[in-house]
Design a protein around this motif. Structure first.
Motif, short mmCIF file in Angstrom:
data_model
loop_
_atom_site.label_atom_id
_atom_site.label_comp_id
_atom_site.label_asym_id
_atom_site.label_seq_id
_atom_site.Cartn_x
_atom_site.Cartn_y
_atom_site.Cartn_z
N LYS A 146 0.90 -0.93 -0.36
CA LYS A 146 0.21 0.15 0.28
C LYS A 146 1.12 1.63 0.04
O LYS A 146 1.99 1.26 0.58
CB LYS A 146 -1.09 -0.11 1.13
N PRO A 147 0.53 2.64 -1.38
CA PRO A 147 1.41 3.32 -0.53
C PRO A 147 0.84 4.34 -0.36
O PRO A 147 -0.72 4.61 -0.11
CB PRO A 147 1.11 3.90 -2.04
N ALA A 148 1.78 4.78 1.08
CA ALA A 148 0.86 6.42 1.63
C ALA A 148 2.53 7.31 0.92
O ALA A 148 3.34 7.12 1.54
CB ALA A 148 1.53 6.11 3.48
N TYR A 149 2.23 8.83 0.43
CA TYR A 149 2.52 9.81 0.38
C TYR A 149 2.33 10.96 0.82
O TYR A 149 1.72 11.66 1.76
CB TYR A 149 1.61 10.34 -1.08
N ASN A 150 4.03 10.94 1.51
CA ASN A 150 4.07 12.03 2.86
C ASN A 150 4.74 13.58 2.53
O ASN A 150 3.65 14.34 2.86
CB ASN A 150 5.44 11.65 3.17
N ASN A 151 5.09 13.54 1.10
CA ASN A 151 5.29 15.28 0.13
C ASN A 151 4.40 15.13 -0.67
O ASN A 151 5.38 14.31 -1.57
CB ASN A 151 5.95 15.23 1.04
N VAL A 152 3.54 16.21 -0.86
CA VAL A 152 3.24 16.38 -2.66
C VAL A 152 3.42 17.36 -2.50
O VAL A 152 2.74 18.53 -2.26
CB VAL A 152 1.99 15.74 -3.02
N LYS A 153 4.38 17.95 -3.46
CA LYS A 153 4.28 19.89 -4.12
C LYS A 153 4.24 19.65 -5.60
O LYS A 153 5.09 19.09 -6.57
CB LYS A 153 5.45 20.25 -3.75
N ALA A 154 3.17 20.87 -6.20
CA ALA A 154 3.47 20.97 -7.47
C ALA A 154 2.83 22.54 -7.20
O ALA A 154 3.01 23.18 -6.34
CB ALA A 154 1.08 20.04 -7.89
N GLY A 155 3.87 22.37 -8.28
CA GLY A 155 3.48 24.49 -9.13
C GLY A 155 4.09 23.97 -10.23
O GLY A 155 4.35 23.56 -11.12
N THR A 156 4.56 25.93 -10.66
CA THR A 156 4.86 26.04 -11.79
C THR A 156 5.70 27.44 -11.96
O THR A 156 6.11 28.26 -10.95
CB THR A 156 3.49 26.95 -12.57
N GLU A 157 7.28 27.01 -12.76
CA GLU A 157 8.18 27.28 -12.40
C GLU A 157 9.35 27.57 -14.13
O GLU A 157 8.96 26.93 -14.91
CB GLU A 157 9.33 27.12 -11.44
#
Length: 199
Positions: A146-157
């Motif tokens: 089973k996956p668990a996502y601790n940190n998700v960062k999304a943006g535009t640069e």
């Protein structure tokens, strides 16, 4: 014989003057001699003909105008922040969905489809499909993981969308696998992947 000016002098017997247009006595002033109000002049006993009444304070109007402008600016700032938060949340949810879709394919054994659908062409040049499938197989992951996502960062640069995801895949038998994904581009394709068992 009557004087032709008599009708005009009726209200002003002591002055004997004919009032000019607009020069009528103020209400409540009576017919006292020499007391004719002119435009722009206020009677001696109070403005608007009422003794002791003060003119409205104009400072309140300016204060309300300033408060209205400040309130309008605050509303615009709050709306802008809400829109920004919605955009960031939408990008984060999209990144989480990509990571989840990729990981589920890998865990179900459909690594060929995961490679074709999610990897960026630049990553495919560095990592062949055969090497990718063989590397995933060494991790011995199955449907119990089973996956668990601790940190998700999304943006535009620089007008380039990107998303970084870190997390942990937990499998039966106390086997844990660290995961690191990076997606980039207009369609957010995977440009970096790391799946490594914890020691």
């Amino acid at each position: 014989m009557s004087n032709p000016q008599e009708p005009y002098q009726r209200g002003y017997p002591s002055t004997g003057q004919i009032p000019a247009p607009g020069q009528l006595p103020a209400p409540g002033q009576g017919h006292t001699a020499g007391h004719i109000a002119t435009p722009g002049q206020l009677p001696a006993d109070g403005p608007f003909g009422l003794p002791g009444q003060q003119p409205p304070v104009r400072g309140h109007r300016r204060l309300w105008s300033i408060l209205g402008i400040v309130a309008g600016v605050l509303v615009l700032v709050i709306i802008g922040l809400l829109i920004l938060l919605n955009i960031v949340n939408a990008a984060t949810n999209q990144a989480r969905g990509l990571a989840d879709g990729f990981t589920k394919l890998v865990l179900s054994g459909d690594t060929s489809k995961a490679y074709d659908d999610y990897l960026d062409p630049a990553l495919k040049e560095q990592l062949s499909k055969e090497a990718f499938i063989a590397g995933v197989k060494t991790l011995e992951m199955d449907s119990s993981c089973k996956p668990a996502y601790n940190n998700v960062k999304a943006g535009t640069e620089n007008n380039i969308k990107s998303a970084d995801i870190t997390g942990l895949i937990t499998c039966d038998g106390d086997r844990n696998i660290d995961l690191v994904y990076r997606f980039e581009g207009e369609e957010l394709k995977m440009v970096n992947i790391k799946l490594k068992p914890q020691v």
